[in-house]
Design an enzyme around this catalytic site. Structure first.
Site, PDB file in Angstrom:
ATOM      1  N   LYS A  18       0.830  -1.219   0.000  1.00 35.99           N
ATOM      2  CA  LYS A  18       0.000   0.000   0.000  1.00 35.99           C
ATOM      3  C   LYS A  18       0.856   1.257   0.000  1.00 35.99           C
ATOM      4  O   LYS A  18       0.634   2.173  -0.800  1.00 35.99           O
ATOM      5  CB  LYS A  18      -0.902   0.019   1.244  1.00 35.99           C
ATOM      6  CG  LYS A  18      -1.917  -1.091   1.322  1.00 35.99           C
ATOM      7  CD  LYS A  18      -2.804  -0.926   2.533  1.00 35.99           C
ATOM      8  CE  LYS A  18      -2.037  -0.918   3.841  1.00 35.99           C
ATOM      9  NZ  LYS A  18      -1.263  -2.150   4.072  1.00 35.99           N
ATOM     10  N   GLU A  44       1.745   5.628  11.308  1.00 40.28           N
ATOM     11  CA  GLU A  44       2.635   4.702  10.602  1.00 40.28           C
ATOM     12  C   GLU A  44       4.071   4.846  11.106  1.00 40.28           C
ATOM     13  O   GLU A  44       4.356   5.607  12.008  1.00 40.28           O
ATOM     14  CB  GLU A  44       2.531   4.935   9.094  1.00 40.28           C
ATOM     15  CG  GLU A  44       1.218   4.471   8.482  1.00 40.28           C
ATOM     16  CD  GLU A  44       1.023   2.968   8.553  1.00 40.28           C
ATOM     17  OE1 GLU A  44       2.024   2.227   8.555  1.00 40.28           O
ATOM     18  OE2 GLU A  44      -0.133   2.521   8.624  1.00 40.28           O
ATOM     19  N   ARG A  45       4.973   4.134  10.462  1.00 38.39           N
ATOM     20  CA  ARG A  45       6.362   4.089  10.922  1.00 38.39           C
ATOM     21  C   ARG A  45       7.099   5.381  10.587  1.00 38.39           C
ATOM     22  O   ARG A  45       6.934   5.939   9.509  1.00 38.39           O
ATOM     23  CB  ARG A  45       7.086   2.897  10.287  1.00 38.39           C
ATOM     24  CG  ARG A  45       6.426   1.567  10.548  1.00 38.39           C
ATOM     25  CD  ARG A  45       7.041   0.468   9.705  1.00 38.39           C
ATOM     26  NE  ARG A  45       6.333  -0.800   9.845  1.00 38.39           N
ATOM     27  CZ  ARG A  45       5.257  -1.150   9.150  1.00 38.39           C
ATOM     28  NH1 ARG A  45       4.759  -0.299   8.247  1.00 38.39           N
ATOM     29  NH2 ARG A  45       4.682  -2.305   9.334  1.00 38.39           N
TER      30      ARG A  45
END
Length: 359
Positions: A18, A44-45
């Site tokens: 994604k 997210e990261r």
């Protein structure tokens, strides 16, 4: 197709690509964007945010890009509000600066997850599957602000994580309601080494209408979906009994479907350093022509190779070459090469195909 001023979502489970698809879209769109790009990194990261920053800076796009982050290490309140904060920035450029805005979100599910944590801290009773009772309102509060005005346009592309690949999850179904186009990434397709792992049968778009994209585009797309759908029905039979037990018509359909699956791949610009393959782009008209060529291929003796000779300092030059050589799929993105495979064709290698250079 993604309508101008609409919402486009990339749905997929963990590890199906994604973020890579989203980053590639942002890379390609910002290049020709007459406006500003806003990126909202929700839960997210931090590593992915840094990599995106470096990629855009290397391409020289940071002068018209705004990045707002609330990564997974942040408290739930910060993660829940980062999408709203990024939207406020986008609305400033749209309404006050009178610029068109591309609003990119990674990841909408993390926004829902943060809202669930905040709801628990407030002592609210959970609803289905443990989600907050205000799930629909929380998603709508984010999505309904994304709209064009008479001051400027706004188009949004969003990644949506699908927990446990369950598309019946309440968060996923609520997100589906707001989207104009949905690009669904399949784990089964990714497991076969076909990237991007787009499932054409599950993906959809409100713009896929003959009045919008044209009659030929619509008819080719519908025929491609029919062929791929029939192949999906035959896969279990092929795995048990083999191709020889199929009728002549079904064998032709299977051949076309396999070539279409290889055709719907793309070497990405943002993965050049990992794959060693140069990223490519192809105009939609050429893509439709290529798909039509596959659908018109009546037997396995004909093969086509879609070739892009475009360089960064040259106008795009595309041609479809007809060949009569055995083809095989090699490397990232399932690109087909018109030469014999010395190690065998492999289970997914088409007997005739198109190497697609991009969208």
């Amino acid at each position: 197709p993604g309508p101008s001023g609409g919402l486009v979502a990339v749905f997929g489970g963990a590890g199906v690509g994604k973020t890579v698809v989203l980053t590639e879209f942002m890379h390609n769109a910002v290049e020709g964007l007459q406006g500003v790009a806003i990126f909202a990194g929700i839960g997210e990261r931090s590593r992915e945010g840094l990599e995106l920053w470096q990629e855009l800076a290397q391409r020289g796009f940071m002068d018209r890009t705004v990045m707002v982050f609330g990564q997974m290490k942040e408290p739930p309140g910060a993660r829940f509000l980062v999408g709203q904060a990024a939207l406020s920035v986008a609305e400033y450029f749209r309404d006050h600066q009178k610029q068109d805005v591309m609003f990119v979100v990674d990841n909408v599910y993390r926004h829902v997850q943060a809202g669930m944590e905040v709801s628990g801290l407030l002592g609210r009773l959970p609803s289905r599957v443990g989600y907050q009772p205000t799930l629909a309102a929380d998603i709508a509060a984010l999505e309904e602000r994304i709209t064009a005005t008479h001051h400027g346009g706004m188009v949004s592309v969003q990644a949506v994580y699908v927990p446990a690949d369950d598309y019946s999850d309440p968060a996923i179904t609520h997100a589906f309601w707001h989207m104009d186009s949905a690009l669904v990434l399949s784990r089964d397709i990714a497991a076969e080494g076909i990237y991007p792992a787009v499932d054409p049968l599950q993906s959809s778009s409100k713009a896929m209408d003959s009045a919008v994209v044209g009659t030929r585009h619509y008819e080719v797309a519908q025929e491609a979906r029919r062929v791929l759908g029939r192949y999906d029905e035959l896969r279990d039979l092929i795995s048990m009994l083999g191709m020889d037990e199929l009728s002549a018509e079904d064998r032709v359909i299977v051949g076309r479907a396999r070539r279409l699956r290889n055709f719907l791949t793309q070497p990405f610009f943002v993965t050049e350093s990992f794959t060693g393959m140069e990223g490519r782009r192809v105009e939609p008209k050429v893509t439709v022509d290529g798909a039509a060529a596959i659908l018109d291929c009546a037997n396995s003796s004909c093969s086509y190779l879609l070739v892009s000779t475009r360089r960064s300092d040259e106008p795009e030059s595309i041609e479809i070459r007809r060949a009569h050589s055995k083809t095989y799929r090699s490397g990232f993105a399932g690109v087909v090469h018109p030469r014999a495979d010395r190690n065998g064709a492999g289970r997914n290698s088409p007997t005739c195909g198109i190497a697609r250079s991009g969208h």
